[in-house]
Design an enzyme around this catalytic site. Structure first.
Site, mmCIF file in Angstrom:
data_model
loop_
_atom_site.group_PDB
_atom_site.id
_atom_site.type_symbol
_atom_site.label_atom_id
_atom_site.label_comp_id
_atom_site.label_asym_id
_atom_site.label_seq_id
_atom_site.Cartn_x
_atom_site.Cartn_y
_atom_site.Cartn_z
ATOM 1 N N LEU A 226 14.195 24.049 48.654
ATOM 2 C CA LEU A 226 13.308 22.963 48.236
ATOM 3 C C LEU A 226 14.076 21.657 48.343
ATOM 4 C CD1 LEU A 226 11.997 24.733 45.023
ATOM 5 C CD2 LEU A 226 10.832 24.587 47.237
ATOM 6 N N SER B 83 23.369 21.206 49.056
ATOM 7 C CA SER B 83 22.543 22.178 48.348
ATOM 8 C C SER B 83 23.243 22.760 47.133
ATOM 9 C CB SER B 83 22.193 23.346 49.277
ATOM 10 O OG SER B 83 21.518 22.894 50.424
ATOM 11 N N VAL C 135 17.125 30.504 44.998
ATOM 12 C CA VAL C 135 16.496 29.191 45.105
ATOM 13 C C VAL C 135 17.574 28.181 45.482
ATOM 14 C CG1 VAL C 135 15.148 27.421 43.920
ATOM 15 C CG2 VAL C 135 14.828 29.842 43.321
ATOM 16 N N GLU C 136 17.312 27.434 46.531
ATOM 17 C CA GLU C 136 18.215 26.378 47.008
ATOM 18 C C GLU C 136 17.496 25.054 46.807
ATOM 19 O OE1 GLU C 136 20.247 25.046 51.285
ATOM 20 O OE2 GLU C 136 19.111 26.914 51.146
ATOM 21 N N VAL C 137 18.134 24.131 46.101
ATOM 22 C CA VAL C 137 17.587 22.785 45.958
ATOM 23 C C VAL C 137 18.547 21.840 46.666
ATOM 24 C CG1 VAL C 137 16.976 20.933 44.351
ATOM 25 C CG2 VAL C 137 16.367 23.304 43.813
#
Length: 126
Positions: free
Chosen positions: A73, A109, A120-122
């Protein structure tokens, strides 16, 4: 044909309520109920539809499994602020900010897992 963007994707989860609580707390997403008994997590112009394991809707992935997701994301929030927010929200960070490659260039990230162990990668674009 040319694909423009992602509209939504589906996560199969063990507990829809726990998943919603996590994504609302950790990422500021908004729970949305739609249709008959359907639940999604909204953010920007996209959403994540949630299917409860064992009660998936048709059509579905061939082998829907909680914890089988791995997605990135993008945020406009500085990555150091993302890390501080996640820590304040009691989210265990798996990998601190690191350089990666996004769809349109270099990104930074941070990685963590949701209640079903989806990765989940932000990220922020550099």
């Amino acid at each position: 044909m040319k694909i423009d963007r992602i509209d939504h994707f589906v996560l199969t989860v063990k507990d829809v309520a726990a998943t919603c609580e996590f994504y609302e707390r950790a990422l500021g997403m908004t729970r949305e109920e739609f249709g008959v008994g359907r639940v999604a997590l909204k953010f920007g112009a996209q959403k994540i539809n949630l299917h409860e394991a064992g009660n998936e809707l048709e059509p579905k992935a061939l082998h829907p499994t909680p914890g089988g997701g791995d997605f990135c994301l993008i945020t406009a929030t500085p990555i150091d602020d993302v890390v501080r927010h996640l820590q304040k929200a009691n989210v265990e960070i798996e990998l601190l900010p690191s350089s990666r490659t996004g769809a349109t260039g270099p990104i930074t990230s941070v990685y963590f897992r949701d209640p079903d162990q989806n990765l989940v990668e932000v990220s922020t674009y550099d």
